[in-house]
Design an enzyme around this catalytic site. Structure first.
Site, PDB file in Angstrom:
ATOM      1  N   THR A  14       0.834  -1.209   0.000  1.00 21.91           N
ATOM      2  CA  THR A  14       0.000   0.000   0.000  1.00 21.91           C
ATOM      3  C   THR A  14       0.870   1.262   0.000  1.00 21.91           C
ATOM      4  O   THR A  14       0.666   2.155  -0.818  1.00 21.91           O
ATOM      5  CB  THR A  14      -0.885   0.003   1.265  1.00 21.91           C
ATOM      6  OG1 THR A  14      -1.560  -1.258   1.312  1.00 21.91           O
ATOM      7  CG2 THR A  14      -1.900   1.109   1.253  1.00 21.91           C
ATOM      8  N   GLU A 128       9.436  10.379   8.782  1.00 19.84           N
ATOM      9  CA  GLU A 128       8.217  11.184   8.926  1.00 19.84           C
ATOM     10  C   GLU A 128       6.961  10.325   8.746  1.00 19.84           C
ATOM     11  O   GLU A 128       5.956  10.488   9.443  1.00 19.84           O
ATOM     12  CB  GLU A 128       8.222  12.312   7.876  1.00 19.84           C
ATOM     13  CG  GLU A 128       7.018  13.229   7.883  1.00 19.84           C
ATOM     14  CD  GLU A 128       6.906  14.040   9.163  1.00 19.84           C
ATOM     15  OE1 GLU A 128       7.746  14.907   9.382  1.00 19.84           O
ATOM     16  OE2 GLU A 128       5.970  13.784   9.952  1.00 19.84           O
ATOM     17  N   GLY A 133       0.656   9.324   9.440  1.00 17.73           N
ATOM     18  CA  GLY A 133       0.443   9.315   7.985  1.00 17.73           C
ATOM     19  C   GLY A 133       0.871  10.592   7.288  1.00 17.73           C
ATOM     20  O   GLY A 133       2.041  10.952   7.278  1.00 17.73           O
ATOM     21  N   ILE A 135       0.361  13.726   8.010  1.00 17.40           N
ATOM     22  CA  ILE A 135       0.617  14.947   8.788  1.00 17.40           C
ATOM     23  C   ILE A 135       2.129  15.094   8.993  1.00 17.40           C
ATOM     24  O   ILE A 135       2.762  14.177   9.522  1.00 17.40           O
ATOM     25  CB  ILE A 135      -0.050  14.890  10.188  1.00 17.40           C
ATOM     26  CG1 ILE A 135      -1.523  14.525  10.075  1.00 17.40           C
ATOM     27  CG2 ILE A 135       0.127  16.216  10.920  1.00 17.40           C
ATOM     28  CD1 ILE A 135      -2.202  14.321  11.421  1.00 17.40           C
ATOM     29  N   GLY A 186      -7.352  -0.495   3.725  1.00 20.22           N
ATOM     30  CA  GLY A 186      -5.877  -0.426   3.822  1.00 20.22           C
ATOM     31  C   GLY A 186      -5.399   0.405   4.997  1.00 20.22           C
ATOM     32  O   GLY A 186      -4.257   0.850   5.014  1.00 20.22           O
ATOM     33  N   LYS A 204       4.188   4.977  17.847  1.00 19.08           N
ATOM     34  CA  LYS A 204       4.216   6.370  17.354  1.00 19.08           C
ATOM     35  C   LYS A 204       4.454   7.350  18.507  1.00 19.08           C
ATOM     36  O   LYS A 204       5.169   8.342  18.344  1.00 19.08           O
ATOM     37  CB  LYS A 204       2.892   6.674  16.650  1.00 19.08           C
ATOM     38  CG  LYS A 204       2.721   5.866  15.356  1.00 19.08           C
ATOM     39  CD  LYS A 204       1.294   5.952  14.859  1.00 19.08           C
ATOM     40  CE  LYS A 204       1.091   5.175  13.577  1.00 19.08           C
ATOM     41  NZ  LYS A 204      -0.321   4.982  13.250  1.00 19.08           N
ATOM     42  N   GLY A 301      -3.393   5.060   5.284  1.00 17.22           N
ATOM     43  CA  GLY A 301      -3.757   4.932   3.872  1.00 17.22           C
ATOM     44  C   GLY A 301      -2.540   5.225   3.010  1.00 17.22           C
ATOM     45  O   GLY A 301      -1.653   5.990   3.403  1.00 17.22           O
TER      46      GLY A 301
HETATM   47  N1  HSE Z   1      -2.562   1.048  11.075  1.00 10.64           N
HETATM   48  C1  HSE Z   1      -2.115   2.399  11.153  1.00 10.64           C
HETATM   49  C2  HSE Z   1      -3.290   3.259  11.588  1.00 10.64           C
HETATM   50  C3  HSE Z   1      -1.585   2.832   9.820  1.00 10.64           C
HETATM   51  O1  HSE Z   1      -4.427   2.802  11.498  1.00 10.64           O
HETATM   52  O2  HSE Z   1      -3.090   4.378  12.026  1.00 10.64           O
HETATM   53  C4  HSE Z   1      -0.872   4.143   9.848  1.00 10.64           C
HETATM   54  O3  HSE Z   1       0.281   4.102  10.638  1.00 10.64           O
END
Ligand code: HSE
Length: 436
Positions: A14, A128, A133, A135, A186, A204, A301
């Site tokens: 993805t 990053e 994602g 941001i 995804g 994170k 995504g």
């Molecule tokens: N599985 C993670 C989420 C993907 O849903 O935030 C992005 O890191």
């Protein structure tokens, strides 16, 4: 003719597929930003991605060939996980490649060693895309807020969990139904328990806290709870009290140490973060000069994450084109005194609490429960008690407490659970106002 900067992408799922497409589609824009063309010359993947046509790019089934390929300057790792991906990144660093990765597990769990390895070799490792994602939160904290002492940050940093909670709250849909949609879209991790049990958010948060506070990555010290135990009834009761349940990651400096925690949290419905829904992520960062600033956008995504991968690639390519020194994060290594700040055990963290229990419907029960709280020095802010259903002699009792130490709350909960008038365990969730 200007020699292009050459890229190898390992992993064409993805994120890798989307990064390839974005680098190809916006090649002219990227070249203008860097001052030199950027070309993906090699792709390493076990299987082709039917959504991504790679034209003439060389495909290798053995990804390690790419890490050793002498013509490649930057390796983009979008495989995920800490097994092969770790070996690959180490091998790439050892071969003098700069690394761009979207792999939060790898950075959170092995980042300290990888940064040191990259520093020794004089190459960059940038990530990053590992947090929130699309941001640009790492850049915002590291560059935009570089002059601030960061006091705290709190955010919705798992898109899948937020998507599930939002759909349950707004449409009353079931957990399983929404999870399967998140997988189709995804958003979810290969192992969705990472999303549901808070592990992905903890990865994170460890990365964010390290960037914000200049401390080493300490994933193993993050207190971690997921959303899998949240029941629809808790969402409903929280609403009655004026709160929404969000899965938050919180990192905060206190006089005694640093809080690092990921858990479901009651937030006032009027709070900005309470209104971030679906797959959206948002991070609120409080600096001593800028005050609180909010960053919001798609947190998962392919396309959104590719945006961050490509931004990092451009960043590294710019340094190569213009000879700027590498950007391995250095705070934790060059200011070791910061590393001494201890991470607070969860018992010492303070917050309000939402409590739900099943209590007998008879005189004195509510008084006994509030007496226990009072004896422990905990003040009650709000109470909801429902009437018993037909043929039932116990009722749901919901209490909201004022701010207290978690250790004290757990003591009170243990005593309440020992009452014969209370059956089962007491559900408890933290409440945050995030108002200053
Ligand atoms: N599985 C993670 C989420 C993907 O849903 O935030 C992005 O890191």
């Amino acid at each position: 003719m200007v020699e292009p900067i050459k890229i190898g992408i390992c992993g064409l799922g993805t994120v890798g597929g989307s990064a390839f497409q974005l680098l190809t589609r916006n090649a002219h824009l990227v070249e203008a930003q860097v001052g030199r063309p950027i070309l993906v010359t090699h792709i390493g993947t076990r299987r082709n991605n039917s959504n991504c046509s790679v034209d003439d790019t060389i495909i290798h089934r053995d990804i390690f060939t790419i890490a050793a390929e002498p013509t490649i300057d930057i390796l983009i790792e979008t495989i995920g996980g800490c097994g092969t991906a770790r070996e690959l990144v180490e091998y790439a660093i050892d071969n003098g490649k700069h690394v761009v990765t979207a792999n939060k597990a790898l950075i959170a769990e092995h980042g300290n060693a990888l940064f040191e390895r990259a520093r020794t070799k004089g190459v960059s490792i940038v990530y990053e895309a590992a947090v929130a994602g699309g941001i640009p939160i790492i850049k915002a904290v590291r560059e935009g807020l570089a002059g601030n002492r960061i006091e705290w940050l709190a955010g919705i940093i798992n898109g899948t969990a937020n998507f599930i909670l939002s759909e349950m709250q707004s449409k009353g849909r079931t957990f399983d139904e929404v999870l399967s949609e998140a997988q189709q879209l995804g958003y979810a991790e290969a192992d969705p328990s990472f999303d549901l049990e808070g592990i992905d958010a903890a990865h994170k948060l460890a990365i964010l806290a390290s960037t914000a506070f200049g401390i080493p990555l300490q994933f193993d010290k993050v207190f971690t709870q997921g959303i899998s135990t949240i029941e629809l009834q808790d969402i409903t009761y929280a609403r009655e009290l004026g709160y929404c349940i969000k899965h938050l990651g919180i990192a905060r400096r206190t006089d005694h140490g640093i809080e690092l925690r990921v858990h479901p949290t009651l937030l006032p419905c009027s709070h900005l973060l309470a209104n971030i829904n679906g797959v959206m992520n948002a991070v609120l960062v409080a600096g001593d000069a800028a005050g609180p600033t909010l960053y919001c956008g798609a947190g998962a995504g392919g396309k959104a994450t590719a945006s961050a991968v490509v931004a990092d690639t451009i960043d590294v390519a710019r340094s190569l084109a213009n000879g700027i020194e590498n950007k391995v994060p250095y705070l934790a290594f060059h200011h070791p005194y910061l590393s001494d700040e201890q991470i607070l055990p969860i018992e010492e963290v303070e917050s309000g609490f939402y409590l739900r229990m099943k209590a007998l419907d008879k005189p004195g029960v509510l008084a006994a429960i509030t007496q226990i709280l009072s004896d422990t020095g905990i003040s009650v802010e709000a109470v909801i008690q429902k009437e018993p259903k037909q043929n039932e002699n116990s009722v749901p009792l919901i209490l909201l407490t004022a701010c207290t130490h978690e250790g004290r709350l757990i003591d009170a909960v243990t005593t309440i659970e020992s009452l014969t008038s209370v059956s089962g365990s007491v559900v408890h969730m933290r409440v945050e106002l995030l108002s200053k």
